[in-house]
Design a protein around this motif. Structure first.
Motif, PDB file in Angstrom:
ATOM      1  N   SER A   1     -59.699 -17.106  33.714  1.00 26.30           N
ATOM      2  CA  SER A   1     -60.697 -16.159  34.232  1.00 26.30           C
ATOM      3  C   SER A   1     -60.418 -15.895  35.706  1.00 26.30           C
ATOM      4  CB  SER A   1     -62.123 -16.692  34.058  1.00 26.30           C
ATOM      5  OG  SER A   1     -62.486 -17.563  35.096  1.00 26.30           O
ATOM      6  N   ASP A   2     -60.703 -14.686  36.135  1.00 18.94           N
ATOM      7  CA  ASP A   2     -60.530 -14.332  37.548  1.00 18.94           C
ATOM      8  C   ASP A   2     -61.484 -15.126  38.426  1.00 18.94           C
ATOM      9  OD1 ASP A   2     -58.558 -12.520  36.898  1.00 18.94           O
ATOM     10  OD2 ASP A   2     -59.922 -10.797  36.842  1.00 18.94           O
ATOM     11  N   GLU A   3     -62.683 -15.364  37.928  1.00 15.49           N
ATOM     12  CA  GLU A   3     -63.665 -16.098  38.731  1.00 15.49           C
ATOM     13  C   GLU A   3     -63.172 -17.509  39.046  1.00 15.49           C
ATOM     14  OE1 GLU A   3     -68.337 -17.554  38.490  1.00 15.49           O
ATOM     15  OE2 GLU A   3     -67.654 -15.891  37.236  1.00 15.49           O
ATOM     16  N   THR A   4     -62.558 -18.146  38.066  1.00 16.55           N
ATOM     17  CA  THR A   4     -62.008 -19.482  38.290  1.00 16.55           C
ATOM     18  C   THR A   4     -60.898 -19.435  39.334  1.00 16.55           C
ATOM     19  OG1 THR A   4     -62.555 -20.185  36.052  1.00 16.55           O
ATOM     20  CG2 THR A   4     -60.848 -21.423  37.195  1.00 16.55           C
ATOM     21  N   ARG A   5     -60.020 -18.463  39.213  1.00 11.56           N
ATOM     22  CA  ARG A   5     -58.933 -18.351  40.193  1.00 11.56           C
ATOM     23  C   ARG A   5     -59.479 -18.126  41.593  1.00 11.56           C
ATOM     24  NH1 ARG A   5     -53.746 -18.252  39.746  1.00 11.56           N
ATOM     25  NH2 ARG A   5     -53.861 -18.008  37.469  1.00 11.56           N
ATOM     26  N   HIS A   6     -60.469 -17.265  41.714  1.00 10.15           N
ATOM     27  CA  HIS A   6     -61.058 -17.018  43.033  1.00 10.15           C
ATOM     28  C   HIS A   6     -61.694 -18.283  43.590  1.00 10.15           C
ATOM     29  CE1 HIS A   6     -61.480 -12.530  41.743  1.00 10.15           C
ATOM     30  NE2 HIS A   6     -60.268 -12.813  42.183  1.00 10.15           N
ATOM     31  N   GLY A   7     -62.292 -19.096  42.706  1.00 13.71           N
ATOM     32  CA  GLY A   7     -62.889 -20.352  43.152  1.00 13.71           C
ATOM     33  C   GLY A   7     -61.846 -21.292  43.732  1.00 13.71           C
ATOM     34  N   PRO A  45     -45.601 -31.698  31.581  1.00 12.15           N
ATOM     35  CA  PRO A  45     -46.931 -31.656  32.192  1.00 12.15           C
ATOM     36  C   PRO A  45     -48.028 -31.466  31.152  1.00 12.15           C
ATOM     37  CG  PRO A  45     -45.907 -29.513  32.388  1.00 12.15           C
ATOM     38  CD  PRO A  45     -44.872 -30.420  31.771  1.00 12.15           C
ATOM     39  N   PHE A  46     -49.259 -31.778  31.556  1.00 14.02           N
ATOM     40  CA  PHE A  46     -50.344 -31.486  30.629  1.00 14.02           C
ATOM     41  C   PHE A  46     -50.535 -29.978  30.536  1.00 14.02           C
ATOM     42  CE2 PHE A  46     -52.752 -32.398  34.623  1.00 14.02           C
ATOM     43  CZ  PHE A  46     -53.495 -31.239  34.756  1.00 14.02           C
ATOM     44  N   ASP A  47     -50.946 -29.520  29.363  1.00 12.98           N
ATOM     45  CA  ASP A  47     -51.062 -28.085  29.097  1.00 12.98           C
ATOM     46  C   ASP A  47     -52.430 -27.538  29.485  1.00 12.98           C
ATOM     47  OD1 ASP A  47     -48.461 -27.517  27.471  1.00 12.98           O
ATOM     48  OD2 ASP A  47     -49.269 -29.373  26.653  1.00 12.98           O
ATOM     49  N   LEU A  48     -53.452 -28.379  29.363  1.00 11.77           N
ATOM     50  CA  LEU A  48     -54.800 -27.879  29.606  1.00 11.77           C
ATOM     51  C   LEU A  48     -55.695 -29.010  30.078  1.00 11.77           C
ATOM     52  CD1 LEU A  48     -56.835 -25.474  29.286  1.00 11.77           C
ATOM     53  CD2 LEU A  48     -57.372 -26.420  27.031  1.00 11.77           C
ATOM     54  N   ARG A  49     -56.456 -28.730  31.109  1.00  6.73           N
ATOM     55  CA  ARG A  49     -57.528 -29.629  31.551  1.00  6.73           C
ATOM     56  C   ARG A  49     -58.805 -28.813  31.552  1.00  6.73           C
ATOM     57  NH1 ARG A  49     -58.179 -34.555  33.323  1.00  6.73           N
ATOM     58  NH2 ARG A  49     -59.635 -35.168  34.971  1.00  6.73           N
ATOM     59  N   VAL A  50     -59.804 -29.308  30.846  1.00  8.64           N
ATOM     60  CA  VAL A  50     -61.077 -28.597  30.711  1.00  8.64           C
ATOM     61  C   VAL A  50     -62.116 -29.279  31.589  1.00  8.64           C
ATOM     62  CG1 VAL A  50     -62.963 -28.075  29.127  1.00  8.64           C
ATOM     63  CG2 VAL A  50     -60.607 -27.722  28.411  1.00  8.64           C
ATOM     64  N   SER A  51     -62.913 -28.479  32.301  1.00  7.89           N
ATOM     65  CA  SER A  51     -63.872 -29.075  33.232  1.00  7.89           C
ATOM     66  C   SER A  51     -64.988 -28.097  33.537  1.00  7.89           C
ATOM     67  CB  SER A  51     -63.157 -29.453  34.535  1.00  7.89           C
ATOM     68  OG  SER A  51     -64.085 -29.780  35.553  1.00  7.89           O
ATOM     69  N   GLY A  52     -66.110 -28.623  34.006  1.00  5.61           N
ATOM     70  CA  GLY A  52     -67.152 -27.780  34.569  1.00  5.61           C
ATOM     71  C   GLY A  52     -66.658 -27.132  35.853  1.00  5.61           C
ATOM     72  N   LYS A  53     -67.125 -25.938  36.142  1.00  2.00           N
ATOM     73  CA  LYS A  53     -66.631 -25.193  37.306  1.00  2.00           C
ATOM     74  C   LYS A  53     -67.017 -25.857  38.621  1.00  2.00           C
ATOM     75  CE  LYS A  53     -70.641 -22.044  37.321  1.00  2.00           C
ATOM     76  NZ  LYS A  53     -71.077 -20.646  37.173  1.00  2.00           N
ATOM     77  N   ASP A  54     -68.019 -26.759  38.601  1.00  5.13           N
ATOM     78  CA  ASP A  54     -68.443 -27.420  39.836  1.00  5.13           C
ATOM     79  C   ASP A  54     -67.359 -28.346  40.394  1.00  5.13           C
ATOM     80  OD1 ASP A  54     -69.218 -28.723  37.338  1.00  5.13           O
ATOM     81  OD2 ASP A  54     -69.910 -30.371  38.588  1.00  5.13           O
ATOM     82  N   LEU A  55     -66.366 -28.710  39.586  1.00 14.10           N
ATOM     83  CA  LEU A  55     -65.300 -29.590  40.060  1.00 14.10           C
ATOM     84  C   LEU A  55     -64.139 -28.835  40.703  1.00 14.10           C
ATOM     85  CD1 LEU A  55     -65.075 -32.343  37.279  1.00 14.10           C
ATOM     86  CD2 LEU A  55     -66.417 -32.312  39.388  1.00 14.10           C
ATOM     87  N   ILE A  56     -64.217 -27.507  40.729  1.00 14.47           N
ATOM     88  CA  ILE A  56     -63.157 -26.730  41.396  1.00 14.47           C
ATOM     89  C   ILE A  56     -63.072 -27.116  42.860  1.00 14.47           C
ATOM     90  CG2 ILE A  56     -62.478 -24.418  42.162  1.00 14.47           C
ATOM     91  CD1 ILE A  56     -63.637 -23.322  39.553  1.00 14.47           C
ATOM     92  N   GLN A  57     -64.216 -27.299  43.502  1.00 14.07           N
ATOM     93  CA  GLN A  57     -64.250 -27.502  44.955  1.00 14.07           C
ATOM     94  C   GLN A  57     -63.794 -28.900  45.378  1.00 14.07           C
ATOM     95  OE1 GLN A  57     -68.329 -26.841  45.964  1.00 14.07           O
ATOM     96  NE2 GLN A  57     -69.054 -28.688  44.937  1.00 14.07           N
ATOM     97  N   ASN A  58     -63.540 -29.780  44.421  1.00 13.51           N
ATOM     98  CA  ASN A  58     -63.045 -31.097  44.817  1.00 13.51           C
ATOM     99  C   ASN A  58     -62.003 -31.594  43.805  1.00 13.51           C
ATOM    100  OD1 ASN A  58     -64.964 -32.148  42.732  1.00 13.51           O
ATOM    101  ND2 ASN A  58     -66.498 -31.806  44.320  1.00 13.51           N
TER     102      ASN A  58
END
Length: 1108
Positions: free
Chosen positions: A583-589, A693-706
């Motif tokens: 998602s673009d929003e994730t990239r911007h984050g 490498p791992f192919d996918l890591r799934v997470s809540g968006k709140d962890l983007i900032q750290n």
């Protein structure tokens, strides 16, 4: 079929055992038989999986080709309680993805672990110990404590009126919680988890948490059907000596690379814990950073008023925090809050700052207190005591200014003392204006005229459009009349501040003519170097630690990871640019986080975790030991198979030297001195090289900032480029029934409660349906209950079909309905595969289950007396079972093995094969179904008459018995419609999928044969809506919408389905006729007028009905 009743393996101490529900078909007249059947199936299926170890993941010697392997992972959850639906929602995204890749034939690694590092567990254990010490064991709290959670509630839902779960959280606060500002005693919290008083006392030992909660989490995840290789599970901290060794190696490696340094920096800090408070150590305020100010020292001119007599002989300052030191030239006064509580705090032997208590505490932790970390207040004051104080303020053009009252000061922001620059600050301008213009206001606060009236605005900055008195101009332009117009003043401030900084020019001082943004840092440095100001920092917003105290900003000398360093940042940006973020929003984050992230405090002195190897008084903080642990998964099972705590019968933790870690993960040389057997070392390296490498890591968006950004940084520092992460998929938070999930409001559900209430597969079904984007998703209980009904009804239908298999039509598919149904299955296979590949699981559920069932229901209806085709139904059951398997694996596995009699496991069955979908046939069938709906409306209209008809009888008197239908079809547009379509075809750009401007289209219409006709104005009124409709249709469906006829023969489709039309409309006879055939028109008799009123067009036949 008899089902084996085997309860799900869960601890009996905490929640109801599933066995309490299994077999409990009724309670209070309410039935749970459907839910119970799913629970029974789930228990049985899990025994099959365990027996055959179906989720075991093994590497291969040969490196995998593209798509041959899938390694996905999930941020390990913190183990201070039970897993809840929020955890389940995020992990379900990875679970569905892993299950899809396994189904299609990939070698899948899905491991899991548990995080215990950091503050929360130790803080809770210590809090519990304090309560026992103060109130006894078990404690007798000072007020009656009403149990917040274990109250039964009467609820109604759609799961056959399932009763309220005993453990469902209630929102009623306890009296003790109410009196303590809303925080419950830790003992209450433990009770709310279902623990007995005798058990709770054991949790004073933080390590008891580590042995209690992780095994229960494993039970819950197994009950959920998580397709995990449990051999690789582990917990963090030194309790697992292998993981402890791994983290120590990582930290030593970073330090050797210069990525960890000791430095003196401002950081969010918990006074109670005596250490920095990182994001995961906070109860509130995650993501909040220190806010830096310049603290202006406004010296109080002696003699001091009587209340301040104790300060005689000291240098006393009103200390004002400002973000705009360059404006200090324009000071006309200082502001204080009359009702505000202030104190005179000793900074050193000679200096005293008058500030709010909160600011004094921050200063004390920044080495501005006579006693470090302990503010010393010499006298308590209010704002009234400060009004009128004469001040000498740095840079002010006025030699003496005074402290004046302002009513809008916030005591929890800054120091409670505010500088006043009315030339550039709209708030200051209006407050000073009010004092000047209102003698009564001055009198109310004891303000003398000579403290206010002589002071005029001092122009200090010229701003384009606003001049040299920006605040005055913007307030007059916006017609602001008073300092109480807060919203308008906020808007005025927004208009002037940014423009002043970016475009303003200094008019006074040493830097006349310089741009404000250039002069600001120079003026700040000059003020600090000359002792007229100091640096001051405080949290941007309020931060509460998990220990319950409000955090400050402290100047600490500790270990930092140098995130933000320019060369390292470039590597992180390179890694990010090559990652799939969905998602673009994730990239911007991520881009935003990389733009501001700076040095990160990686050491703590309190909590649980691994010791800093070269400075063992400190621990590695919880966000710094969890950045590359995904690599540890690849070899965990070789170190401590099946044991999360790291016991091993062969390899010893001390054998895992830095040389071994380097060899396994970083391509280092073979560790010649290692006594680990060579085959085992090579197996470790093979495991890592195969899966990474791992192919996918799934997470809540709140962890983007750290956490997630730290993951990128650490991989780029430690791993080779070919081992950098490939993808992150971030999701929003989970709401429960359209409301925020919260224990305090009672709108909360653990994973275990959801499985008990709905079953695992119905829970998974509702999680898939909850949403896939980065916006908050919504788990709906009604959806879970509907899933119970759908799944069990589908089981019953398949059992009925298989029991009556001999009555089904045999032979190859041959009818129109057969072809449509086969095509619908092909479409479902292709579309669902794309949705799974894009990790859009709600859409996969729609196309692979809802739409497929709708196609089956339509097929059943369409077949009529001829019956359904046996081969197609078997294919349907096969396809549907595979497509739903990633989401509802227990259900699918049961159908696969018990009903369809397959020997293999559906989770590894392979993606179903499908022919290329026939989109023309799909369009033709949609035309057929839409036409039947249209004809039914026309029939009702003809029987009962038009609502728009004049008073009198219907068009013709018909009864609903023995009717025959004449369906008139016009397969090709003609006349002005055909001309409009030709024009649109010429004006359509296939490359851009857009049309020429409307004016150009209208010019073409005027020049056409239609435009040359004598009645063009009349026709034009018909052309305009038709042109718009076809343009919109072409943009939505493609250029084929502009064809003069449909891509299939309408008459042929209707002719082939006469029996279906007859049955659907209740007719005894149906004929399909061409509207262009004069002989056919005569068959309508007097009803030919209906054809004239509603002429058929391509895609829209007209039917009339006559008594037979």
């Amino acid at each position: 079929m008899h089902y084996r009743r085997s309860p799900i393996l869960l601890s009996p101490r905490i929640y109801f055992r599933f066995s309490r529900f299994i077999g409990m078909t009724t309670e209070g007249g309410k039935s749970f038989a459907r839910r119970d059947r799913l629970l029974e199936i789930e228990a049985t299926v899990r025994t099959w999986w365990i027996e055959k170890d179906v989720f075991r993941a093994e590497s291969c010697e040969k490196p995998p080709e593209q798509g041959e392997k899938f390694f996905g992972n999930f941020p390990f959850p913190y183990m201070n309680g039970f897993l809840h639906l929020g955890h389940a929602f995020s992990v379900s995204k990875l679970e569905f993805a892993a299950a899809y890749h396994r189904l299609r034939g990939a070698n899948v690694l899905f491991p899991f672990a548990f995080h215990c590092t950091g503050m929360p567990i130790k803080a809770s254990a210590d809090k519990l110990a304090r309560e026992i010490q103060q109130f006894g064991d078990p404690p007798a709290f000072p007020s009656e404590v009403e149990n917040q959670v274990n109250e039964e509630s009467e609820t109604t839902d759609q799961n056959a009126s399932e009763p309220a779960m005993k453990d469902k959280f209630k929102g009623k606060k306890s009296k003790a919680a109410s009196k303590s500002g809303g925080q419950m005693y830790q003992w209450e919290i433990m009770r709310s988890l279902g623990l007995s008083d005798s058990e709770i006392s054991k949790f004073q030992d933080p390590y008891n948490w580590l042995t209690f909660f992780p095994p229960l989490a494993v039970d819950d995840l197994k009950a959920f059907g998580l397709s995990c290789d449990w051999r690789r599970m582990f917990i963090t901290t030194e309790v697992n000596p292998f993981f402890d060794s791994f983290v120590r190696w990582q930290m030593r490696k970073l330090k050797s690379m210069g990525k960890i340094v000791k430095d003196l920096r401002y950081t969010i800090y918990s006074p109670l814990d005596g250490q920095p408070c990182a994001d995961h150590d906070r109860a509130t305020g995650e993501g909040v950073q220190p806010q830096d100010y310049t603290l202006i020292k406004m010296e109080v001119v002696p003699p001091f008023p009587p209340k301040m007599g104790v300060l005689e002989g000291k240098r006393v300052f009103l200390a004002a925090a400002t973000l705009r030191p360059e404006t200090m030239y324009g000071q006309t006064n200082a502001w204080v809050l009359p009702e505000g509580k202030y104190g005179a705090f000793e900074i050193n032997d000679t200096d005293v700052f008058i500030v709010a208590q909160r600011a004094a505490l921050n200063l004390a932790y920044q080495r501005f207190s006579k006693i470090p970390e302990k503010p010393t207040c010499l006298v308590e004051l209010t704002g009234y005591d400060l009004i009128g104080l004469p001040l000498k303020s740095p840079l002010s053009c006025n030699e003496i200014i005074h402290a004046l009252p302002m009513l809008t000061i916030l005591m929890d922001k800054g120091t409670g003392i505010v500088t006043s620059v009315p030339s550039d600050a709209p708030d200051d301008y209006m407050a000073l204006h009010d004092l000047k213009a209102k003698p009564g206001l001055r009198e109310k606060f004891g303000v003398k005229d000579d403290w206010v009236l002589p002071f005029e605005i001092v122009p200090i900055i010229n701003i384009p459009e606003y001049g040299d008195k920006a605040a005055e101009k913007v307030c007059k332009d916006m017609k602001i009349k008073s300092q109480n117009e807060k919203d308008k003043l906020a808007e005025a401030k927004q208009k002037t501040y940014l423009k002043g900084f970016t475009e303003g020019t200094m008019l006074v001082g040493e830097y006349v003519g310089m741009k404000v943004q250039e002069a600001k840092p120079l003026i700040r440095s000059m003020l600090i170097e000359t002792g007229q100001a100091i640096l001051y920092s405080e949290p941007e917003k309020r931060v509460m630690s998990r220990s319950g105290d409000e955090c400050v900003v402290a100047l600490t000398d500790q270990w930092y990871i140098t995130y933000g360093e320019s060369e390292w940042k470039k590597l992180a940006e390179e890694c990010l640019s090559n990652m799939n973020l969905y998602s673009d929003e994730t990239r911007h984050g991520f881009e935003h986080t990389l733009s501001w992230l700076n040095q990160w405090a990686c050491s703590r002195s309190f909590g649980l975790g691994t010791r800093i190897p070269w400075d063992e008084q400190f621990l590695v903080e919880s966000l710094s030991d969890s950045t590359i642990y995904m690599a540890y998964y690849t070899i965990a099972h070789l170190l401590h198979k099946d044991d999360m705590y790291g016991s091993s019968t062969s390899t010893k933790p001390e054998q895992m030297t830095d040389e071994v870690w380097e060899f396994v993960f970083c391509g280092g040389p073979y560790p010649q001195t290692s006594d680990i057997p060579s085959p085992l070392l090579n197996q470790m390296k093979q495991e890592f090289e195969y899966w990474y490498p791992f192919d996918l890591r799934v997470s809540g968006k709140d962890l983007i900032q750290n956490h997630l950004t730290f993951c990128i940084y650490n991989h780029t520092a430690i791993m080779s480029k070919r081992h950098w992460p490939r993808g992150f998929r971030c999701n929003g938070h989970l709401m429960l029934n359209s409301e925020k999930m919260s224990k305090s409001t009672g709108n909360f559900k653990t994973l275990r409660q959801s499985i008990e209430e709905f079953s695992a597969d119905a829970t998974r079904f509702s999680l898939a349906d909850a949403g896939d984007g980065v916006d908050d998703a919504n788990f709906v209980s009604e959806t879970a209950n509907a899933a119970i009904l759908r799944l069990t009804k589908e089981l019953s239908w398949m059992e009925e079909v298989l029991d009556a298999e001999s009555s089904l039509r045999t032979g190859p598919p041959s009818t129109y309905a057969d072809r449509v149904f086969a095509n619908d299955m092909n479409i479902a296979v292709k579309l669902t595969e794309q949705h799974y590949q894009d990790y859009m699981f709600r859409e996969a559920l729609k196309s692979g289950f809802y739409d497929l069932q709708a196609a089956r229901d339509e097929y059943r209806l369409s077949c009529g007396t001829g019956g359904m085709n046996q081969d197609l139904l078997w294919r349907f059951m096969d396809v549907q079972t595979r497509l739903i398997a990633p989401i509802c694996p227990h259900y699918a596995e049961y159908v696969w093995r018990v009903l369809l009699k397959k020997d293999s496991f559906v989770v590894r069955a392979g993606w179903p094969l499908a022919e290329c979908p026939d989109l023309t046939l799909k369009s033709a069938n949609k035309y057929l179904q839409d036409s039947i709906v249209l004809m039914r409306k026309l029939l009702q209209k003809q029987i009962f008459g038009s609502k728009k008809a004049n008073k009198g009888a219907p068009v013709t008197a018909l009864t609903e018995e023995k009717l025959r239908g004449l369906i008139y079809v016009n397969e090709r547009y003609d006349g002005w419609k055909a001309e409009c379509l030709r024009i649109l075809q010429n004006k359509y750009n296939r490359a851009t999928h857009s049309f020429a401007p409307d004016g150009e289209i209208m010019d073409a219409l005027k020049q056409s044969s239609v435009g040359q006709s004598s009645d063009f104005k009349k026709i034009q009124k018909l052309c305009m809506p038709f042109l718009k409709f076809k343009k919109d249709e072409a943009i939505t469906l493609g250029v084929q919408a502009l064809d003069l006829k449909l891509p299939f023969g309408e008459i042929e489709v209707l002719q082939e389905n006469l029996d279906l039309i007859r049955r659907q409309l209740g007719l005894v006879e149906v004929q399909v006729l061409s509207a262009t055939d004069p002989n056919a028109l005569t068959m309508a008799g007097t009803l030919v007028s209906l054809l004239q009123q509603n002429p058929p067009t391509p895609g829209s036949p007209t039917a009339i009905f006559l008594a037979r």
